[in-house]
Design a protein around this motif. Structure first.
Motif, PDB file in Angstrom:
ATOM      1  N   GLY A 143       0.788  -1.220   0.000  1.00  0.00           N
ATOM      2  CA  GLY A 143       0.000   0.000   0.000  1.00  0.00           C
ATOM      3  C   GLY A 143       0.821   1.272   0.000  1.00  0.00           C
ATOM      4  O   GLY A 143       0.389   2.298  -0.544  1.00  0.00           O
ATOM      5  N   ALA A 144       2.010   1.230   0.584  1.00  0.00           N
ATOM      6  CA  ALA A 144       2.848   2.431   0.641  1.00  0.00           C
ATOM      7  C   ALA A 144       3.384   2.830  -0.729  1.00  0.00           C
ATOM      8  O   ALA A 144       3.849   3.962  -0.907  1.00  0.00           O
ATOM      9  CB  ALA A 144       4.005   2.216   1.609  1.00  0.00           C
ATOM     10  N   ASP A 145       3.311   1.920  -1.704  1.00  0.00           N
ATOM     11  CA  ASP A 145       3.843   2.203  -3.042  1.00  0.00           C
ATOM     12  C   ASP A 145       2.942   3.112  -3.860  1.00  0.00           C
ATOM     13  O   ASP A 145       3.385   3.712  -4.838  1.00  0.00           O
ATOM     14  CB  ASP A 145       4.000   0.901  -3.847  1.00  0.00           C
ATOM     15  CG  ASP A 145       5.126   0.011  -3.347  1.00  0.00           C
ATOM     16  OD1 ASP A 145       5.854   0.425  -2.423  1.00  0.00           O
ATOM     17  OD2 ASP A 145       5.262  -1.105  -3.892  1.00  0.00           O
ATOM     18  N   ILE A 146       1.644   3.157  -3.516  1.00  0.00           N
ATOM     19  CA  ILE A 146       0.674   3.811  -4.389  1.00  0.00           C
ATOM     20  C   ILE A 146      -0.118   4.847  -3.597  1.00  0.00           C
ATOM     21  O   ILE A 146      -0.074   4.885  -2.370  1.00  0.00           O
ATOM     22  CB  ILE A 146      -0.277   2.791  -5.042  1.00  0.00           C
ATOM     23  CG1 ILE A 146      -1.008   1.964  -3.986  1.00  0.00           C
ATOM     24  CG2 ILE A 146       0.496   1.898  -6.010  1.00  0.00           C
ATOM     25  CD1 ILE A 146      -2.004   0.987  -4.555  1.00  0.00           C
ATOM     26  N   ASP A 147      -0.865   5.678  -4.336  1.00  0.00           N
ATOM     27  CA  ASP A 147      -1.560   6.798  -3.712  1.00  0.00           C
ATOM     28  C   ASP A 147      -3.071   6.670  -3.759  1.00  0.00           C
ATOM     29  O   ASP A 147      -3.775   7.528  -3.215  1.00  0.00           O
ATOM     30  CB  ASP A 147      -1.120   8.095  -4.393  1.00  0.00           C
ATOM     31  CG  ASP A 147       0.366   8.332  -4.228  1.00  0.00           C
ATOM     32  OD1 ASP A 147       0.770   8.838  -3.166  1.00  0.00           O
ATOM     33  OD2 ASP A 147       1.126   7.968  -5.146  1.00  0.00           O
ATOM     34  N   GLY A 148      -3.599   5.639  -4.375  1.00  0.00           N
ATOM     35  CA  GLY A 148      -5.034   5.444  -4.398  1.00  0.00           C
ATOM     36  C   GLY A 148      -5.424   4.331  -5.338  1.00  0.00           C
ATOM     37  O   GLY A 148      -4.648   3.920  -6.210  1.00  0.00           O
ATOM     38  N   VAL A 149      -6.652   3.818  -5.128  1.00  0.00           N
ATOM     39  CA  VAL A 149      -7.175   2.709  -5.929  1.00  0.00           C
ATOM     40  C   VAL A 149      -8.624   2.990  -6.297  1.00  0.00           C
ATOM     41  O   VAL A 149      -9.419   3.415  -5.448  1.00  0.00           O
ATOM     42  CB  VAL A 149      -7.107   1.374  -5.142  1.00  0.00           C
ATOM     43  CG1 VAL A 149      -7.866   0.267  -5.883  1.00  0.00           C
ATOM     44  CG2 VAL A 149      -5.658   0.958  -4.903  1.00  0.00           C
ATOM     45  N   LEU A 150      -8.940   2.761  -7.555  1.00  0.00           N
ATOM     46  CA  LEU A 150     -10.331   2.670  -7.999  1.00  0.00           C
ATOM     47  C   LEU A 150     -10.536   1.246  -8.498  1.00  0.00           C
ATOM     48  O   LEU A 150      -9.952   0.857  -9.516  1.00  0.00           O
ATOM     49  CB  LEU A 150     -10.629   3.678  -9.116  1.00  0.00           C
ATOM     50  CG  LEU A 150     -11.994   3.504  -9.814  1.00  0.00           C
ATOM     51  CD1 LEU A 150     -13.143   3.659  -8.821  1.00  0.00           C
ATOM     52  CD2 LEU A 150     -12.142   4.479 -10.983  1.00  0.00           C
ATOM     53  N   ALA A 151     -11.337   0.480  -7.772  1.00  0.00           N
ATOM     54  CA  ALA A 151     -11.619  -0.902  -8.145  1.00  0.00           C
ATOM     55  C   ALA A 151     -13.043  -0.972  -8.684  1.00  0.00           C
ATOM     56  O   ALA A 151     -14.004  -0.723  -7.949  1.00  0.00           O
ATOM     57  CB  ALA A 151     -11.456  -1.826  -6.939  1.00  0.00           C
ATOM     58  N   ILE A 152     -13.170  -1.296  -9.963  1.00  0.00           N
ATOM     59  CA  ILE A 152     -14.466  -1.368 -10.624  1.00  0.00           C
ATOM     60  C   ILE A 152     -14.839  -2.839 -10.808  1.00  0.00           C
ATOM     61  O   ILE A 152     -14.137  -3.587 -11.487  1.00  0.00           O
ATOM     62  CB  ILE A 152     -14.437  -0.648 -11.981  1.00  0.00           C
ATOM     63  CG1 ILE A 152     -14.105   0.844 -11.787  1.00  0.00           C
ATOM     64  CG2 ILE A 152     -15.773  -0.796 -12.698  1.00  0.00           C
ATOM     65  CD1 ILE A 152     -13.994   1.628 -13.086  1.00  0.00           C
ATOM     66  N   ALA A 153     -15.919  -3.245 -10.160  1.00  0.00           N
ATOM     67  CA  ALA A 153     -16.408  -4.627 -10.233  1.00  0.00           C
ATOM     68  C   ALA A 153     -15.304  -5.646  -9.982  1.00  0.00           C
ATOM     69  O   ALA A 153     -15.157  -6.612 -10.735  1.00  0.00           O
ATOM     70  CB  ALA A 153     -17.073  -4.883 -11.589  1.00  0.00           C
ATOM     71  N   PRO A 154     -14.500  -5.478  -8.924  1.00  0.00           N
ATOM     72  CA  PRO A 154     -13.410  -6.427  -8.695  1.00  0.00           C
ATOM     73  C   PRO A 154     -13.922  -7.791  -8.256  1.00  0.00           C
ATOM     74  O   PRO A 154     -14.970  -7.896  -7.599  1.00  0.00           O
ATOM     75  CB  PRO A 154     -12.611  -5.765  -7.558  1.00  0.00           C
ATOM     76  CG  PRO A 154     -13.642  -4.990  -6.797  1.00  0.00           C
ATOM     77  CD  PRO A 154     -14.571  -4.449  -7.859  1.00  0.00           C
ATOM     78  N   TYR A 155     -13.185  -8.828  -8.616  1.00  0.00           N
ATOM     79  CA  TYR A 155     -13.480 -10.165  -8.116  1.00  0.00           C
ATOM     80  C   TYR A 155     -13.366 -10.136  -6.587  1.00  0.00           C
ATOM     81  O   TYR A 155     -12.333  -9.732  -6.054  1.00  0.00           O
ATOM     82  CB  TYR A 155     -12.478 -11.147  -8.712  1.00  0.00           C
ATOM     83  CG  TYR A 155     -12.500 -12.518  -8.085  1.00  0.00           C
ATOM     84  CD1 TYR A 155     -13.640 -13.313  -8.142  1.00  0.00           C
ATOM     85  CD2 TYR A 155     -11.368 -13.027  -7.444  1.00  0.00           C
ATOM     86  CE1 TYR A 155     -13.656 -14.573  -7.561  1.00  0.00           C
ATOM     87  CE2 TYR A 155     -11.373 -14.288  -6.877  1.00  0.00           C
ATOM     88  CZ  TYR A 155     -12.521 -15.060  -6.936  1.00  0.00           C
ATOM     89  OH  TYR A 155     -12.524 -16.304  -6.356  1.00  0.00           O
ATOM     90  N   PRO A 156     -14.424 -10.562  -5.840  1.00  0.00           N
ATOM     91  CA  PRO A 156     -14.408 -10.433  -4.383  1.00  0.00           C
ATOM     92  C   PRO A 156     -14.016 -11.703  -3.638  1.00  0.00           C
ATOM     93  O   PRO A 156     -14.241 -11.793  -2.427  1.00  0.00           O
ATOM     94  CB  PRO A 156     -15.861 -10.065  -4.080  1.00  0.00           C
ATOM     95  CG  PRO A 156     -16.641 -10.819  -5.110  1.00  0.00           C
ATOM     96  CD  PRO A 156     -15.773 -10.863  -6.358  1.00  0.00           C
ATOM     97  N   GLY A 157     -13.426 -12.666  -4.314  1.00  0.00           N
ATOM     98  CA  GLY A 157     -13.067 -13.920  -3.654  1.00  0.00           C
ATOM     99  C   GLY A 157     -14.164 -14.957  -3.808  1.00  0.00           C
ATOM    100  O   GLY A 157     -15.250 -14.685  -4.315  1.00  0.00           O
ATOM    101  N   THR A 158     -13.874 -16.153  -3.363  1.00  0.00           N
ATOM    102  CA  THR A 158     -14.819 -17.251  -3.537  1.00  0.00           C
ATOM    103  C   THR A 158     -16.074 -17.029  -2.698  1.00  0.00           C
ATOM    104  O   THR A 158     -16.062 -16.334  -1.677  1.00  0.00           O
ATOM    105  CB  THR A 158     -14.177 -18.574  -3.120  1.00  0.00           C
ATOM    106  OG1 THR A 158     -13.898 -18.537  -1.714  1.00  0.00           O
ATOM    107  CG2 THR A 158     -12.892 -18.847  -3.892  1.00  0.00           C
ATOM    108  N   GLN A 159     -17.148 -17.667  -3.113  1.00  0.00           N
ATOM    109  CA  GLN A 159     -18.381 -17.587  -2.335  1.00  0.00           C
ATOM    110  C   GLN A 159     -18.207 -18.246  -0.973  1.00  0.00           C
ATOM    111  O   GLN A 159     -18.801 -17.787   0.019  1.00  0.00           O
ATOM    112  CB  GLN A 159     -19.526 -18.238  -3.120  1.00  0.00           C
ATOM    113  CG  GLN A 159     -19.940 -17.435  -4.348  1.00  0.00           C
ATOM    114  CD  GLN A 159     -21.169 -18.003  -5.020  1.00  0.00           C
ATOM    115  OE1 GLN A 159     -21.634 -19.099  -4.694  1.00  0.00           O
ATOM    116  NE2 GLN A 159     -21.707 -17.265  -5.979  1.00  0.00           N
ATOM    117  N   ALA A 160     -17.381 -19.277  -0.910  1.00  0.00           N
ATOM    118  CA  ALA A 160     -17.129 -19.922   0.383  1.00  0.00           C
ATOM    119  C   ALA A 160     -16.479 -18.937   1.349  1.00  0.00           C
ATOM    120  O   ALA A 160     -16.834 -18.890   2.534  1.00  0.00           O
ATOM    121  CB  ALA A 160     -16.247 -21.146   0.192  1.00  0.00           C
ATOM    122  N   LEU A 161     -15.533 -18.156   0.866  1.00  0.00           N
ATOM    123  CA  LEU A 161     -14.885 -17.165   1.717  1.00  0.00           C
ATOM    124  C   LEU A 161     -15.879 -16.089   2.135  1.00  0.00           C
ATOM    125  O   LEU A 161     -15.903 -15.669   3.301  1.00  0.00           O
ATOM    126  CB  LEU A 161     -13.701 -16.532   0.989  1.00  0.00           C
ATOM    127  CG  LEU A 161     -12.992 -15.373   1.698  1.00  0.00           C
ATOM    128  CD1 LEU A 161     -12.515 -15.796   3.081  1.00  0.00           C
ATOM    129  CD2 LEU A 161     -11.840 -14.850   0.853  1.00  0.00           C
TER     130      LEU A 161
END
Length: 268
Positions: A143-161
């Motif tokens: 996280g220290a490498d970057i200054d911000g994130v825009l995540a559009i419809a990102p994969y949110p992990g498995t349904q089990a998780l």
């Protein structure tokens, strides 16, 4: 089952957390897995500002999208039309880099750190679908490498998780009892980060998706970890029309410098 589906399912069996992603993606008509060269291929679009920008917008495409799809779908043009003083880099961080476990290393060593060395003071990651997930995973680890994130419809992990997190009482409660993720568990690492990092201690994070997106349930759960106003839903599914609408709305927030001078001679 098509040959492409068989390949994707075989890949998923070798990378456990990818199983949910592979089953969520429409596989018919997709290209076979692409090579994973080192360094990662990066498509660049330099601004024509008279003064060299100090901001880089790093775009990360979906699992089967080539980098130039961001250009064809108007993302770069929308940025230029608003006079944003930023250069654009589009990394070819496709599914193959996830399969071999190198995606974060390649993004860091091939794109982000060289950009810092080149003088960029602000780096924003903008990712769609798998690219949005890559941006979240990068922020969770570096996280220290970057200054911000825009995540559009990102994969949110498995349904089990996701069920595990809901059963625990939400992301923050889940983090208090879940074991720390391993290096290979990128989806768990993302949720671990979201559930434990105070917003003031992490890069600004914005999230958007279509109301009918196939990942909508997981993304609404993600949104509970964000400050007010940092999550946005628009009509549509997991496709470019809502993604373009979200990108346009986000640009209108004015988070990026729009002080690009009229076109002139590009600096050396």
């Amino acid at each position: 089952m098509s040959a492409v589906a068989a390949v994707a399912r075989s890949m998923a069996r070798h990378v456990g957390w990818l199983a949910g992603l592979a089953l969520s993606i429409t596989l018919c008509g997709c290209a076979l897995p692409r090579p994973t060269p080192v360094p990662m291929r990066v498509l660049k679009d330099l601004s024509n500002c008279a003064v060299r920008p100090t901001t880089l917008v790093l775009m990360l495409p979906g699992a089967y999208s080539p980098p130039d799809e961001f250009i064809r779908e108007g993302f770069v043009a929308a940025l230029r039309e608003r006079g944003v003083a930023a250069d654009v880099a589009i990394a070819d961080a496709h599914l193959g880099y996830f399969d071999n476990g190198s995606v974060l290393r390649r993004l860091r060593e091939d794109v982000v750190l060289p950009a810092r060395a080149a003088g960029y003071r602000n780096i924003w990651m903008v990712g769609i679908s798998l690219g949005g997930f890559a941006a979240l995973a990068y922020a969770a680890h570096h996280g220290a490498d970057i200054d911000g994130v825009l995540a559009i419809a990102p994969y949110p992990g498995t349904q089990a998780l996701q069920r595990e997190i809901i059963a625990a009482g939400g992301p923050m409660a889940w983090r208090r009892t879940a074991p720390p993720p391993t290096d290979a568990e990128l989806d768990r690492a993302v949720w671990w980060w979201l559930g434990g990092s105070a917003p003031v201690r992490r890069p600004p994070l914005y999230l958007g998706h279509g109301g009918d997106d196939r990942f909508a349930d997981g993304l609404r759960l993600m949104a509970t970890t964000l400050p007010a106003g940092h999550a946005r839903t628009v009509p549509g599914g997991h496709d470019w029309p809502p993604w373009r609408a979200l990108w346009t709305e986000w640009l209108e927030r004015g988070l990026l410098d729009t002080g690009c001078d009229p076109p002139g001679d590009r600096r050396p």
